[in-house]
Structure formats: structure tokens, C-alpha cells
Design an enzyme around this catalytic site. Structure first.
Site, short mmCIF file in Angstrom:
data_model
loop_
_atom_site.label_atom_id
_atom_site.label_comp_id
_atom_site.label_asym_id
_atom_site.label_seq_id
_atom_site.Cartn_x
_atom_site.Cartn_y
_atom_site.Cartn_z
N ASP A 138 -54.92 7.27 54.89
CA ASP A 138 -55.95 6.48 54.22
C ASP A 138 -57.25 6.50 55.05
O ASP A 138 -58.26 5.92 54.64
CB ASP A 138 -55.48 5.06 53.88
N SER A 139 -57.23 7.22 56.18
CA SER A 139 -58.47 7.52 56.91
C SER A 139 -59.44 8.27 56.01
O SER A 139 -60.63 8.37 56.31
CB SER A 139 -58.17 8.34 58.17
N ASP A 158 -50.05 8.01 52.90
CA ASP A 158 -50.22 6.61 53.29
C ASP A 158 -50.20 5.72 52.07
O ASP A 158 -50.83 6.03 51.05
CB ASP A 158 -51.60 6.43 53.97
N LYS A 216 -46.01 6.37 54.23
CA LYS A 216 -46.18 5.65 55.50
C LYS A 216 -46.80 4.29 55.21
O LYS A 216 -47.72 4.20 54.40
CB LYS A 216 -47.05 6.45 56.47
N GLU A 276 -47.86 0.30 57.19
CA GLU A 276 -48.18 -0.29 58.49
C GLU A 276 -47.50 -1.66 58.68
O GLU A 276 -47.40 -2.44 57.75
CB GLU A 276 -49.71 -0.47 58.62
N GLU A 306 -49.99 4.05 67.30
CA GLU A 306 -51.43 4.30 67.45
C GLU A 306 -52.03 3.43 68.55
O GLU A 306 -51.82 2.21 68.59
CB GLU A 306 -52.13 4.02 66.11
O1 KIV Z 1 -54.90 7.20 58.05
C1 KIV Z 1 -54.62 8.01 58.95
O2 KIV Z 1 -55.19 9.09 59.07
C2 KIV Z 1 -53.54 7.64 59.87
C3 KIV Z 1 -53.40 8.45 61.11
C4 KIV Z 1 -54.57 8.27 61.97
C5 KIV Z 1 -52.12 8.19 61.80
O3 KIV Z 1 -52.85 6.69 59.63
#
Ligand code: KIV
Length: 286
Positions: free
Chosen positions: A50-51, A89, A118, A120, A188
């Protein structure tokens, strides 16, 4: 039809790599062609992080990313990948409202081509969500340490697990993720010593980002390692190329060449056949 020669990376491969003490590689990707290059280079796993809220959509955090955004980018990335394990994510609040809502959202990402999701944190209800997802046949990666979706409660980009007590708390959270079915955990911005201790005391692999050398694998944001995203480059990023400079040089040259009437030159141009051109010229001269 699956290509006979390519053996896809699976959740089991992650476990095997940990047991063989071989490092797991992971990079983020947000589009098909980049995902294809990453896959062709043999990287084990591709994360639609989600980056993308920052790298692609221009937000200043991951908070604004929606499940619809993640579905679009997951489809794009998955279509470029043959071997790597694709993980998507789950965005902010897409796994918090109820178990039903979580499984439906995760299911949308899986139906878009991801092989795992994924999420959090490790609070009690997140653990229940993970349990429910894994019971439903959805592979889950956990994410501990600095968790960007909690930026407003953490209050900034701070290193996590900085004391003996906090390291033990992180390990406890990691063990709970493992017990509830997570097959890997992203760590992280955690001190190297803490990440080492956590990695050595888990059966499932850890994938570090800013967590030092001893995690079972490493993940970075693709735009960071190729030098494309330049708003903020964290200390833990190694920049392997400067794509921003290459792009800007090409774009400037194009801009100048169009203004100066250099581009498009004849080699980039279609022409009428001789007789058709003559007819047109006759018309113009009449
Ligand atoms: O959103 C993302 O790119 C991430 C990574 C930095 C692990 O969660």
C-alpha cells in the site's frame, strides 16, 4: 496454461528457504512491466504494497489507499508474474470492521491474482481475523515493528522495539501471529539485534525492511532501490540506480526536440504512396 519449466514460489518455498538458511528476496511492484522484470530477475516474492499510496498515487501516507485501488494494482502486477509469490497488502480499515468484511476483502485480492495478503498489527482482534483468513484458505503475512497504517497513533516514523522489554513484546506478538496461521512476518524499522532474536525464535520466516542483516529475508520498495521516488529516502534504503535522472534526461530531450522540430524525423513518420501524394499536391496547387 502453466509454463512447465517455471516452478512457482509458494508458501512452502518460504518455509523451505528458512530451514535451509537461504535468504528470501521480496520487492514491491505496482505495475505489470515492473513486476515482470522483478520476476525475470528471480526475486522470490512481489508485494503490492500500500506504499503505492505514496509512490504511485501521490498521497503522503498509506491511509488513503482503498481496497478498490489494491484490486486494480493487484490485477496489473499479477498479470506480469510467472514465478514469484504475489502478496497484496490489505489497506487501512479493510480488515477491521468484521471478520466477514475482512474475508470478503481478502478474497477480492486473491481473486485479482494475489496468492497471499499482508496485514499490519497483532492486537487480539487482528489475530482473530488472521485465524479466520487462514481457516478460509487465504495465506497471510503479518507486519510488525513500524506499521505505516498506524502512523497517526504512532505519531511519526519511529524505530520500534528499541529496548529489551519492547523486543520481548515484539517477539510475543510475532509468536501470536505464527500461532494464528501467518506464514511469514515483515519486520519494519526494528534494531538489528532485536530482529535477529525474533527471527531465531520463530518457526516462520521474517522479512526485514530496516531490520538489519539477520532476518530470513529482505524487502524494499522498488521505486526506492531504482531511485525513482525521491520525496524521502529512508536510511535503510540502498539505491542501486538513478532512474529519476534517466527519465528526466529522456523527457527533457523529447521536449526540446519537439519544440526545435527535430522530432519526429522521417524515420518515425508514415508517408503516402507516391501517386497518392501527387494527387494531394495537385489539389493543393489548384
Ligand atoms: O507497503 C509496502 O510497501 C510495505 C513494505 C514496505 C513492507 O508494506
Amino acid at each position: 496454461m502453466a509454463n512447465e519449466n517455471i516452478k512457482p514460489v509458494t508458501v512452502r518455498s518460504f518455509q523451505k528457504l528458512k530451514s535451509l538458511n537461504e535468504k528470501i528476496t521480496m520487492l514491491t511492484a505496482y505495475d505489470c512491466s515492473t513486476a515482470k522484470y522483478i520476476d525475470e530477475c528471480g526475486v522470490d516474492s512481489i508485494l503490492i504494497g500500500d506504499s503505492l499510496g505514496m509512490t504511485v498515487l501521490g498521497y503522503n501516507s498509506t491511509i488513503n489507499v482503498t481496497i478498490e485501488d489494491m484490486i486494480t494494482f493487484t490485477k496489473a502486477v499479477s498479470s506480469g508474474v510467472k514465478r514469484a509469490l504475489v502478496i497484496a497488502d490489505m489497506p487501512f480499515l479493510s480488515y477491521h470492521a468484521s471478520k466477514e468484511n475482512t474475508v470478503l476483502n481478502a478474497g477480492k485480492l486473491i481473486q485479482s491474482g494475489a496468492k497471499a495478503v499482508k496485514l499490519e498489527g497483532a492486537s487480539d482482534f487482528i489475530l482473530e481475523e488472521i485465524n479466520h483468513l487462514t481457516q478460509s484458505g487465504i495465506n497471510v503475512v503479518g507486519h510488525l515493528g513500524f506499521t505505516p497504517q498506524y502512523i497517526n497513533t504512532i505519531g511519526g516514523y519511529f524505530i520500534q522495539g528499541k529496548s529489551y522489554e519492547n523486543t520481548l513484546k515484539l517477539l510475543d506478538a510475532a509468536k501470536k501471529l505464527e500461532e494464528n496461521g501467518a506464514f511469514a512476518i515483515v519486520l519494519e524499522m526494528v534494531p538489528e539485534e532485536s530482529a535477529k532474536y525474533i527471527s531465531e525464535n520463530l518457526n516462520i520466516p521474517t522479512i526485514g525492511i530496516g531490520a538489519g542483516r539477520y532476518c530470513d529475508g529482505q524487502v524494499l520498495v522498488i521505486d526506492d532501490i531504482i531511485g525513482k521516488y525521491s520525496e524521502h529516502v529512508p536510511k535503510f534504503v540502498k539505491q542501486y540506480a538513478n532512474v529519476k535522472e534517466i527519465m528526466k534526461r529522456a523527457i527533457s530531450q523529447y521536449n526540446t526536440e519537439v519544440k526545435d522540430r527535430i522530432f519526429p524525423s522521417p524515420e518515425y513518420t508514415f508517408n503516402l504512396a507516391e501517386e497518392e501524394r501527387e494527387k494531394l499536391e495537385d489539389l493543393i496547387t489548384k
